[in-house]
Design a protein around this motif. Structure first.
Motif, PDB file in Angstrom:
ATOM      1  N   VAL C  21      -3.221   7.931   1.065  1.00 21.77           N
ATOM      2  CA  VAL C  21      -1.807   8.305   1.142  1.00 21.77           C
ATOM      3  C   VAL C  21      -1.510   9.449   0.173  1.00 21.77           C
ATOM      4  N   TRP C  31       5.854  10.328   6.597  1.00 21.93           N
ATOM      5  CA  TRP C  31       5.467   8.957   6.246  1.00 21.93           C
ATOM      6  C   TRP C  31       4.470   8.365   7.225  1.00 21.93           C
ATOM      7  N   PHE C  32       4.699   8.631   8.512  1.00 20.14           N
ATOM      8  CA  PHE C  32       3.756   8.096   9.491  1.00 20.14           C
ATOM      9  C   PHE C  32       2.365   8.698   9.300  1.00 20.14           C
ATOM     10  N   ALA C  34       1.114   9.935   6.599  1.00 23.53           N
ATOM     11  CA  ALA C  34       0.544   9.422   5.357  1.00 23.53           C
ATOM     12  C   ALA C  34       0.003   7.999   5.556  1.00 23.53           C
ATOM     13  N   THR C  36      -1.077   6.737   8.374  1.00 21.14           N
ATOM     14  CA  THR C  36      -2.279   6.827   9.200  1.00 21.14           C
ATOM     15  C   THR C  36      -3.479   7.261   8.353  1.00 21.14           C
ATOM     16  N   ILE C  37      -3.275   8.262   7.507  1.00 19.96           N
ATOM     17  CA  ILE C  37      -4.381   8.728   6.665  1.00 19.96           C
ATOM     18  C   ILE C  37      -4.818   7.616   5.701  1.00 19.96           C
ATOM     19  N   LEU C  73       1.386   2.454   0.905  1.00 21.41           N
ATOM     20  CA  LEU C  73       2.336   3.540   1.178  1.00 21.41           C
ATOM     21  C   LEU C  73       3.599   3.366   0.346  1.00 21.41           C
ATOM     22  N   VAL C  76       3.020   4.210  -3.301  1.00 29.38           N
ATOM     23  CA  VAL C  76       2.960   5.649  -3.586  1.00 29.38           C
ATOM     24  C   VAL C  76       4.370   6.249  -3.612  1.00 29.38           C
TER      25      VAL C  76
END
Lengths: 201, 201, 201
Positions: C21, C31-32, C34, C36-37, C73, C76
């Motif tokens: 993230v 946000w999506f 981040a 996913t990563i 997430l 962070v």
């Protein structure tokens, strides 16, 4: 497939691995990175094929593919100067590898009961997508999408395979015809710089 | 799913393929490269879903997805000027494709006995990850991670599907509600430029 | 594996997700993107392993991996300043995660009847390839191919696992020895900046 085909396939793996390792060297990867890129180049296409066919990747069932890649890495490190000198002949080894890998991909897919058009796609993936994965790993645009006739040579070879099958030729004839056709087509494409039309925007 | 849904799915494949081929044209890929990018865009998400569900990729069992991509390639080559003229309406086709693909992904995952939260992830992968794979292949940062509400529209649609399921609605109602919700949400997101907060460093 | 190992694995997932993230934040993903990563970083390696072993990806069978990534997430976003302050200690969490993931990968592969050399490759993929996938998704050259000893630490740990197995030690001893060896080796590699020779062109 017979012992001779198996030997050729391991040799093709070695050639693909060497080409992958050499590209990784350009990118200044460390030895592990270079090994991984060599391995991905050599077994990437067949791995995608096996996942799509719901098989374990072939290299998990036989250590010689991983070993051939180690040999490739060592050869690049030890024979660096010699390899540069024979640079111009590399496309020959690559063409032989391509012909063999397409044969293997088509044969295995037909064996599992899929129709010929699926087998041709799987043959093309086996031959050409190790290079695509390699380019994705080293963060470059896949060369195969812009190079002289390459993946399309696989498709053309697949059509030759199909023709032989329809004509009732034996499996050996089908494979030799398809493999040789791809090898010769690649020779001519590199020599005469044949390529596909670019799609204009 | 019925004949009408199947027809819509092939149509969605065509639209996704066209969008992929057009991006490949920007990158000056050759025809084979453009076809591959179009195909990956159209079937990439569903392929990842099928691999995760331990199925053969759906396009190996039915040639019409590969054929729809050929049609898409030919259309881009032949109708270039016309496609540029209707550029502004492209997001409509994309939105319809997205709604349909999410429906297919959720439906198939539930059918295989997975819980709803897995089905929503698989629906999102089916709808949005063809585009992610496309961007990886053409060596760009995936657009979907920064664009107006897109993958999150899939998740929201999945929640609508879930709501209908819990309320005891029929499978058709679940799918129509989910698909329409995604299509309308994408319309609004594009029109009003809705996007998610960026994560600041 | 026992409850404690499961707890550690979820914790390792959280640490990997946070690191993913945070990299996505550098790239200004939403946000999506981040999420996913973060998810890909945390579960990518194990997913490749499971596909190769012909299993459903582990995170489809237990929601806690996806939930741990949501927690990552949120952490962070909420604890941004605090995370920056403890930046220097991050490699410790990463090392613990690496040791655990390699253990899980080796254990699961052996359980399915594959030989040790396959298990070591699968352990390395489980530990190191989430990061490779993350770098491919954010369009960077994979860090692991150039960083201080990282993937090779996984291989070394796998050899320790093998040694313990050959010596007749219990499964717990095998895992603790392998995991600790990797953690200590990573500490030393980061502290002393140990790295592999670069392959010169």
């Amino acid at each position: 497939m017979g012992t001779f085909e198996y030997f050729l396939e391991i040799l093709a793996t070695l050639f693909y691995a060497i080409s992958g390792v050499r590209l990784a060297a350009v990118k200044k990867f460390d030895w592990f990175g270079a090994y991984t890129i060599g391995f991905v180049t050599a077994i990437g296409g067949g791995t995608i094929r096996d996942v799509f066919l719901k098989c374990n990747p072939f290299w998990m069932l036989d250590p010689w593919y991983a070993i051939a890649t180690i040999v490739g890495l060592v050869m690049v490190i030890v024979l660096k100067k010699y390899l540069v000198r024979i640079e111009g002949t590399f496309y020959i080894f690559d063409a032989i590898g391509l012909g063999l890998f397409v044969d293997v991909g088509i044969y295995k897919t037909l064996l599992m009961g899929f129709p010929m058009w699926v087998a041709i796609i799987m043959g093309t993936i086996t031959g050409a997508f190790g290079g695509v994965l390699r380019d994705i790993f080293i963060n470059e645009e896949p060369l195969v999408f812009r190079k002289e006739i390459y993946a399309t040579a696989c498709i053309a070879g697949g059509l030759v395979y199909w023709g032989c099958l329809m004509a009732g030729a034996s499996a050996t004839v089908q494979q030799v015809a398809c493999g040789l056709f791809i090898i010769v087509l690649r020779f001519l494409a590199v020599k005469h710089n044949w390529s596909f039309p670019i799609l204009k925007n």
